[in-house]
Enzyme design. Sequence first.
Site, PDB file in Angstrom:
ATOM      1  N   PRO A 156       0.815  -1.214   0.000  1.00  0.00           N
ATOM      2  CG  PRO A 156       0.016  -1.023   2.173  1.00  0.00           C
ATOM      3  CD  PRO A 156       0.672  -1.980   1.241  1.00  0.00           C
ATOM      4  CB  THR A 178      -0.495   7.455   1.297  1.00  0.00           C
ATOM      5  OG1 THR A 178      -1.267   6.624   2.152  1.00  0.00           O
ATOM      6  CG2 THR A 178      -1.048   8.865   1.288  1.00  0.00           C
ATOM      7  CD  GLN A 194      -3.136  -0.049   4.237  1.00  0.00           C
ATOM      8  OE1 GLN A 194      -2.899   1.111   3.899  1.00  0.00           O
ATOM      9  NE2 GLN A 194      -2.220  -0.820   4.803  1.00  0.00           N
ATOM     10  CG  HIS A 213      -2.873   0.687   7.764  1.00  0.00           C
ATOM     11  ND1 HIS A 213      -1.791   0.026   8.311  1.00  0.00           N
ATOM     12  CD2 HIS A 213      -2.371   1.836   7.234  1.00  0.00           C
ATOM     13  CE1 HIS A 213      -0.692   0.758   8.124  1.00  0.00           C
ATOM     14  NE2 HIS A 213      -1.018   1.847   7.482  1.00  0.00           N
ATOM     15  CE1 TYR A 238      -1.350   7.420   9.579  1.00  0.00           C
ATOM     16  CE2 TYR A 238      -0.272   5.361   8.970  1.00  0.00           C
ATOM     17  CZ  TYR A 238      -0.372   6.743   8.876  1.00  0.00           C
ATOM     18  OH  TYR A 238       0.511   7.448   8.101  1.00  0.00           O
ATOM     19  NE  ARG A 252       1.749  -3.385   5.016  1.00  0.00           N
ATOM     20  CZ  ARG A 252       2.602  -2.500   4.504  1.00  0.00           C
ATOM     21  NH1 ARG A 252       2.339  -1.213   4.582  1.00  0.00           N
ATOM     22  NH2 ARG A 252       3.695  -2.893   3.896  1.00  0.00           N
ATOM     23  N   GLY A 308      12.112  -3.366   2.427  1.00  0.00           N
ATOM     24  CA  GLY A 308      13.515  -3.385   2.018  1.00  0.00           C
ATOM     25  C   GLY A 308      13.913  -4.556   1.142  1.00  0.00           C
TER      26      GLY A 308
HETATM   27  C1  LIG Z   1       5.041   6.832  -0.849  1.00  0.00           C
HETATM   28  C2  LIG Z   1       4.732   5.825   0.206  1.00  0.00           C
HETATM   29  C3  LIG Z   1       3.446   5.761   0.746  1.00  0.00           C
HETATM   30  C4  LIG Z   1       3.115   4.788   1.686  1.00  0.00           C
HETATM   31  N1  LIG Z   1       1.814   4.691   2.135  1.00  0.00           N
HETATM   32  C5  LIG Z   1       1.445   3.636   2.894  1.00  0.00           C
HETATM   33  C6  LIG Z   1       0.068   3.391   3.166  1.00  0.00           C
HETATM   34  O1  LIG Z   1      -0.831   4.109   2.727  1.00  0.00           O
HETATM   35  N2  LIG Z   1      -0.244   2.319   3.949  1.00  0.00           N
HETATM   36  C7  LIG Z   1       0.728   1.470   4.450  1.00  0.00           C
HETATM   37  O2  LIG Z   1       0.384   0.496   5.130  1.00  0.00           O
HETATM   38  N3  LIG Z   1       2.038   1.674   4.176  1.00  0.00           N
HETATM   39  C8  LIG Z   1       2.412   2.710   3.395  1.00  0.00           C
HETATM   40  N4  LIG Z   1       3.731   2.873   3.051  1.00  0.00           N
HETATM   41  C9  LIG Z   1       4.736   1.892   3.516  1.00  0.00           C
HETATM   42  C10 LIG Z   1       4.965   0.823   2.442  1.00  0.00           C
HETATM   43  O3  LIG Z   1       3.825   0.040   2.220  1.00  0.00           O
HETATM   44  C11 LIG Z   1       6.132  -0.108   2.841  1.00  0.00           C
HETATM   45  O4  LIG Z   1       5.837  -0.703   4.068  1.00  0.00           O
HETATM   46  C12 LIG Z   1       7.491   0.602   2.913  1.00  0.00           C
HETATM   47  O5  LIG Z   1       7.672   1.500   1.852  1.00  0.00           O
HETATM   48  C13 LIG Z   1       8.640  -0.417   2.899  1.00  0.00           C
HETATM   49  O6  LIG Z   1       8.579  -1.235   1.729  1.00  0.00           O
HETATM   50  P1  LIG Z   1       9.631  -1.059   0.502  1.00  0.00           P
HETATM   51  O7  LIG Z   1      11.005  -1.201   1.115  1.00  0.00           O
HETATM   52  O8  LIG Z   1       9.329  -2.140  -0.466  1.00  0.00           O
HETATM   53  O9  LIG Z   1       9.420   0.316  -0.072  1.00  0.00           O
HETATM   54  C14 LIG Z   1       4.094   3.878   2.134  1.00  0.00           C
HETATM   55  C15 LIG Z   1       5.405   3.964   1.622  1.00  0.00           C
HETATM   56  C16 LIG Z   1       5.715   4.903   0.665  1.00  0.00           C
HETATM   57  C17 LIG Z   1       7.113   4.943   0.096  1.00  0.00           C
END
Ligand SMILES: Cc1cc2nc3c(=O)[nH]c(=O)nc-3n(C[C@H](O)[C@H](O)[C@H](O)COP(=O)(O)O)c2cc1C
Length: 375
Positions: free
Chosen positions: A19, A21, A94, A171, A176, A223, A286
């Site tokens: 997810p 935002t 979500q 979520h 949150y 989550r 990551g």
């Molecule tokens: C631009 C952006 C927006 C995000 N928005 C949400 C969100 O709305 N809900 C959520 O559970 N996590 C959100 N996250 C967290 C990501 O889902 C994820 O847990 C985090 O980026 C680590 O994963 P990655 O290393 O693959 O980027 C967001 C991350 C980024 C970069």
Amino acid sequence: MESVKLGAMTLLNRIVMAPMTRNRAQPGNVAGINAATYYAQRASAGLIVTESIQVSPAGQSYPATPGLHSEAQVKGWRTVARSVHAAGGLIVAQLCHGGRISHPLIQPGGATPLAPSAIKPDGQIFGPDWKKHDYVKPEALDEAGIAAIIAEFAAAAENARAAGFDGVEIHAGNGYLIDQFLCEGSNRRDDAYGGAPENRVRFLAEVAEAVSNVMGADRTGVRVSPWNAFNDMSDSAPEKLFPVAGKALARFGLAYLHVIEPVGTKKPLARKIADTAQTKLIVNSGYDGKTAIKALESGGADAVSFAKHFIANPDLPSRLAWDLPLAEADRATYYGGGGKGYTDYPAYQPDEPIEPAEPVEPAEPPEPVESGSPE
Ligand SMILES: Cc1cc2nc3c(=O)[nH]c(=O)nc-3n(C[C@H](O)[C@H](O)[C@H](O)COP(=O)(O)O)c2cc1C
């Protein structure tokens, strides 16, 4: 790329879009045609989890985030779900309530944000003017307020079903409202929702029950983020708390648990939480192609989710499968704006035309065809 079954959903591969935002909702906090394009471009993921969707106006944290509590919003999401399905993908919504991660400037009627306890988070938040504002001290929810929010989650799940989503993800991470109930730093209640871990997980379990009753538990995921300090969160013993949360969810038969646990975490908890919840596990944070394969092959996860890599690589599953280079996302366009940095990242384009390794020539020259033959 093996398929995997998460409850009633059969994913064609084990790569999940996490997810994110992106703050590009249309007036009325409606997911627009821009969102339909963006998600459809990423439909080769085994499963897409949408950006956080507020279950009610008071559940909103940030500007231009979409909701799922009005007819117009249901209509917007229906277009998104149809576009993803037409492109061959699966998509879950979500569902989120921001709790204290909000501001009177974005709350209906300028109200004070609601939370488990009246504890102000440290720091600042973007208001509807896209400027940063100090957090305010939230108002502690009473039992009627808690019941009302559980009903909002159920109503949003009903709307998700009506919009044609394949499922929903609750979520319960990243600081949150549900996470605020789970963790000690934001929950100082002395009633049935505070104190011992068994009490702090009660709100999550009640939301999960209400949502499952509407959506079907086999189309409901949760989550959590046991190690998260973002949004001023803290807990002295996540290794004790989160298995208790898993246990409280076990009776529902959920589709999956989605655990944010950075790759390489020394004492990993994710599998234990999913096992206590008796469900499948999506891991996140990551990962790259190699670490994802390791997690999947070792049984450390049933699926792996990627966030940032999906921003700049709409065709991420095939790039990982073919070991193709990954494009880098531009942080300046993560939040807000138009199509730039949203729908304009292309699928992989080879620089050179791909030549066959060996020139292919027919073994025998074809027989010359004579014109005017008697046959
Ligand atoms: C631009 C952006 C927006 C995000 N928005 C949400 C969100 O709305 N809900 C959520 O559970 N996590 C959100 N996250 C967290 C990501 O889902 C994820 O847990 C985090 O980026 C680590 O994963 P990655 O290393 O693959 O980027 C967001 C991350 C980024 C970069």
